[in-house]
Scaffold this motif. Structure first.
Motif, mmCIF file in Angstrom:
data_model
loop_
_atom_site.group_PDB
_atom_site.id
_atom_site.type_symbol
_atom_site.label_atom_id
_atom_site.label_comp_id
_atom_site.label_asym_id
_atom_site.label_seq_id
_atom_site.Cartn_x
_atom_site.Cartn_y
_atom_site.Cartn_z
ATOM 1 N N TYR A 48 -10.292 30.804 -0.743
ATOM 2 C CA TYR A 48 -10.693 29.469 -1.190
ATOM 3 C C TYR A 48 -10.415 29.318 -2.672
ATOM 4 O O TYR A 48 -10.161 30.293 -3.387
ATOM 5 N N PHE A 49 -10.472 28.067 -3.148
ATOM 6 C CA PHE A 49 -10.302 27.764 -4.559
ATOM 7 C C PHE A 49 -11.615 27.252 -5.132
ATOM 8 O O PHE A 49 -12.391 26.601 -4.439
ATOM 9 N N ALA A 50 -11.841 27.520 -6.404
ATOM 10 C CA ALA A 50 -13.011 26.974 -7.104
ATOM 11 C C ALA A 50 -12.669 25.535 -7.490
ATOM 12 O O ALA A 50 -12.459 25.197 -8.655
ATOM 13 N N PHE A 51 -12.616 24.703 -6.481
ATOM 14 C CA PHE A 51 -12.091 23.347 -6.589
ATOM 15 C C PHE A 51 -12.898 22.479 -5.634
ATOM 16 O O PHE A 51 -13.122 22.874 -4.488
ATOM 17 N N PRO A 52 -13.398 21.322 -6.063
ATOM 18 C CA PRO A 52 -14.253 20.496 -5.200
ATOM 19 C C PRO A 52 -13.599 20.152 -3.865
ATOM 20 O O PRO A 52 -12.541 19.525 -3.820
ATOM 21 N N SER A 53 -14.211 20.594 -2.785
ATOM 22 C CA SER A 53 -13.698 20.304 -1.447
ATOM 23 C C SER A 53 -14.766 20.650 -0.424
ATOM 24 O O SER A 53 -15.815 21.216 -0.759
ATOM 25 N N GLY A 54 -14.470 20.333 0.834
ATOM 26 C CA GLY A 54 -15.391 20.692 1.899
ATOM 27 C C GLY A 54 -15.575 22.191 2.022
ATOM 28 O O GLY A 54 -16.630 22.658 2.468
#
Length: 351
Positions: A48-54
């Protein structure tokens, strides 16, 4: 650094660096990223990425751990799609977030990476953008000629940057492109080593404080070159445990619904995962374009079992553009890209 964009590394070099990349990523994970296991020995490794998402909502609320109590689930943080591609080559991931541009690269060539797109996390909007340093005198994309620009190579930002340059009548050789990950971009920016950068949140917001935004992925997408954050699953997982993929899709769909039905809870989950204030998390979430589960499986986007949506065209066009820009040797035919879509069970498995 050459003023032109270099060719991407060979599959052999990618494979050689895969285990080291994943080892570094695992080391950077927080201590709460692993769930307890019932001892069945089943595992699920999710990038995963430290990026706003579900994805962050699924992780924070442990939706997948609750749905799969007999699995040991490990969440592994990555900084870019290039590292995710390396990890899949090293067979170190089962599921992962991946931008549409690195996915297009991954399915190109004689030996495509053994994974398939199975979900759409979000559509890039104002959460990825090109920013120039204030005081540089740069007020538009054309003004970047002869300047130094940083972006993570083989990412959606890299793709969008090339598209922005082309639209402004510039070739990659007209600027000096530097391959930097998000955190090093901030350091280079503060030192004055770069004039501009194309990157995503949260690094993007740091640059905006002392920069001028020139364009965004929302604008570039509206002009015909959209980018997306996808989710891919390994061929091995598809063959061995397809029911797990169905369960994972269900919790990802739940997260997309929560973004709309429980905005405060979603903001808190993102804030907790990123270690930022709820105000900042709310602002970051508002910059992305989050589809409903029904939209994800519509003909406009991912599509359904036996009937891929427009994403197939988007990925094919992306690969063709990358080939024209000499980023990959050759673009795959649409039929080859179609083989990298896993749509079995959609949309029924979401019910």
């Amino acid at each position: 650094m050459s003023r032109s964009v270099p060719q991407g590394p060979s599959r052999r070099l990618l494979l050689a660096g895969a285990l080291a990349a994943v080892s570094a990523a695992v080391t950077g994970c927080s201590s709460d990223s692993e769930a307890s296991s019932s001892g069945s020995g089943k595992r699920l490794r999710i990038g995963y990425f430290a990026f706003p998402s579900g994805d962050l909502i699924v992780k924070n609320r442990k939706l997948l751990e609750k749905a799969l109590p007999d699995h040991k689930i490990t969440w592994i943080k990555f900084d870019s799609g290039a590292s995710v591609n390396q990890a899949f080559l090293g067979k170190s991931l089962d599921i992962a977030a991946l931008g549409s541009s690195p996915f297009a690269r991954g399915v190109s060539g004689a030996s495509p990476i053994p994974y398939k797109v199975a979900w759409i996390l979000d559509v890039a909007g104002e959460n990825e953008a090109l920013v120039a340093r204030k005081g540089s005198g740069i007020t538009d994309v054309a003004g970047l000629k002869g300047r130094t620009i940083a972006t993570p190579f083989a990412s959606t930002s890299h793709y969008s940057l090339l598209a922005a340059l082309e639209e402004a009548g510039l070739k990659p050789s007209d600027v000096k492109l530097i391959d930097l990950q998000p955190q090093p971009i901030i350091a280079a920016w503060e030192r004055g080593d770069i004039d501009a950068a194309y990157v995503w949140l949260p690094t993007l917001d740091e640059l905006r404080k002392t920069g001028t935004q020139l364009t965004s992925s929302k604008e570039i997408g509206a002009a015909g070159k959209p980018t997306l954050d996808l989710a891919v699953v390994s061929d091995e997982l598809i063959a061995e445990d397809p029911e797990v993929i169905d369960t994972w899709r269900k919790v990802e769909a739940e997260a997309l619904r929560l973004i709309r039905s429980d905005p405060e809870g979603s903001v808190k989950a993102v804030a907790d995962e990123l270690g930022i204030s709820t105000k900042d998390a709310e602002a970051q979430l508002s910059q992305g374009v989050f589809l409903t589960p029904e939209e994800v499986t519509s003909a406009d986007w991912l599509g359904t079992d036996g009937s891929p949506g427009k994403l197939l065209t988007y990925v094919t066009d992306t690969a063709r553009f990358l080939a024209d820009q000499k980023q990959i040797d050759a673009a795959p035919a649409e039929s080859a890209v179609r083989k990298a879509f896993y749509l079995k069970g959609l949309p029924d498995v979401l019910k």
